[in-house]
Design a protein around this motif. Structure first.
Motif, PDB file in Angstrom:
ATOM      1  N   UNK A  45      49.709  47.938  33.082  1.00 38.58           N
ATOM      2  CA  UNK A  45      48.642  46.939  32.988  1.00 38.58           C
ATOM      3  C   UNK A  45      48.707  45.980  34.174  1.00 38.58           C
ATOM      4  N   UNK A  46      49.923  45.597  34.558  1.00 39.67           N
ATOM      5  CA  UNK A  46      50.079  44.713  35.722  1.00 39.67           C
ATOM      6  C   UNK A  46      49.518  45.388  36.972  1.00 39.67           C
ATOM      7  N   UNK A  47      49.783  46.672  37.144  1.00 41.58           N
ATOM      8  CA  UNK A  47      49.259  47.407  38.298  1.00 41.58           C
ATOM      9  C   UNK A  47      47.735  47.505  38.228  1.00 41.58           C
ATOM     10  N   UNK A  48      47.206  47.718  37.037  1.00 39.13           N
ATOM     11  CA  UNK A  48      45.760  47.799  36.824  1.00 39.13           C
ATOM     12  C   UNK A  48      45.098  46.475  37.202  1.00 39.13           C
ATOM     13  N   UNK A  49      45.650  45.379  36.714  1.00 41.90           N
ATOM     14  CA  UNK A  49      45.101  44.047  36.993  1.00 41.90           C
ATOM     15  C   UNK A  49      45.223  43.725  38.490  1.00 41.90           C
ATOM     16  N   UNK A  50      46.350  44.102  39.105  1.00 41.59           N
ATOM     17  CA  UNK A  50      46.518  43.896  40.549  1.00 41.59           C
ATOM     18  C   UNK A  50      45.488  44.695  41.344  1.00 41.59           C
ATOM     19  N   UNK A  51      45.217  45.929  40.910  1.00 43.94           N
ATOM     20  CA  UNK A  51      44.214  46.744  41.582  1.00 43.94           C
ATOM     21  C   UNK A  51      42.824  46.134  41.478  1.00 43.94           C
ATOM     22  N   UNK A  54      42.649  43.217  43.831  1.00 39.70           N
ATOM     23  CA  UNK A  54      42.471  43.660  45.217  1.00 39.70           C
ATOM     24  C   UNK A  54      41.005  43.987  45.516  1.00 39.70           C
ATOM     25  N   UNK A  55      40.266  44.336  44.477  1.00 40.68           N
ATOM     26  CA  UNK A  55      38.837  44.623  44.632  1.00 40.68           C
ATOM     27  C   UNK A  55      37.970  43.381  44.422  1.00 40.68           C
ATOM     28  N   UNK A  56      38.631  42.238  44.171  1.00 39.23           N
ATOM     29  CA  UNK A  56      37.893  40.992  44.010  1.00 39.23           C
ATOM     30  C   UNK A  56      37.614  40.600  42.568  1.00 39.23           C
ATOM     31  N   UNK A  57      38.164  41.328  41.595  1.00 37.08           N
ATOM     32  CA  UNK A  57      37.956  41.009  40.182  1.00 37.08           C
ATOM     33  C   UNK A  57      39.176  40.290  39.625  1.00 37.08           C
ATOM     34  N   UNK A  58      38.958  39.088  39.123  1.00 36.94           N
ATOM     35  CA  UNK A  58      40.045  38.272  38.581  1.00 36.94           C
ATOM     36  C   UNK A  58      39.762  38.032  37.102  1.00 36.94           C
ATOM     37  N   UNK A  59      40.744  38.379  36.280  1.00 38.10           N
ATOM     38  CA  UNK A  59      40.604  38.235  34.839  1.00 38.10           C
ATOM     39  C   UNK A  59      40.208  36.812  34.463  1.00 38.10           C
ATOM     40  N   UNK A  60      39.242  36.706  33.600  1.00 39.32           N
ATOM     41  CA  UNK A  60      38.695  35.447  33.064  1.00 39.32           C
ATOM     42  C   UNK A  60      37.923  34.624  34.096  1.00 39.32           C
TER      43      UNK A  60
END
Length: 130
Positions: A45-51, A54-60
């Motif tokens: 999940x950490x790798x997914x969120x980091x990916x 990197x594409x400009x999507x930040x949770x919340x």
């Protein structure tokens, strides 16, 4: 005269702000369904969120992500998929074929993203067999 222009400007901005916010649209929502437990998936999940970051999507901030974990119990997958679909996601992420099939059974038109795995694709009973 300047005071009137200022009040007109501020009033116009106050009226226009909700329209601009609506024009931007709602944030994309991702449903994540895993057969594993949350501690087992932490690294992935950490790798997914980091990916995504990197594409400009930040949770919340500009994307919402909802997670559900079946804790190794395949009988929990369909109810968990139904919970996730209630949030009206734009796409689902499934960590293996079983969660993908569960999501597909409750939301057949929802795009599902899943890591590629050779061992499952070779299984003749798998919906991903070639």
């Amino acid at each position: 005269m300047r005071r009137r222009e200022f009040i007109t400007l501020v009033g116009g901005a106050a009226v226009g702000w909700p329209l601009a916010a609506r024009a931007a649209g709602p944030r994309p929502r991702i449903a994540v369904l895993s057969i594993n437990s949350e501690p087992d998936e932490r690294k992935n999940i950490a790798a997914f969120v980091d990916g995504l970051r990197a594409l400009g999507y930040v949770t919340s901030q500009n994307v919402d992500i909802d997670y559900r974990y079946a804790e190794g119990d395949t009988t929990r997958l369909k109810p968990l998929a139904q919970e996730l679909i209630a949030f009206k996601p734009d796409v689902a992420f499934a960590n293996s074929p079983s969660p993908a099939v569960a999501v597909q059974s409750v939301a057949p038109r929802l795009p599902i993203v899943r890591p590629r795995s050779r061992c499952h694709a070779a299984d003749p009973g798998s919906p991903y067999a070639r």
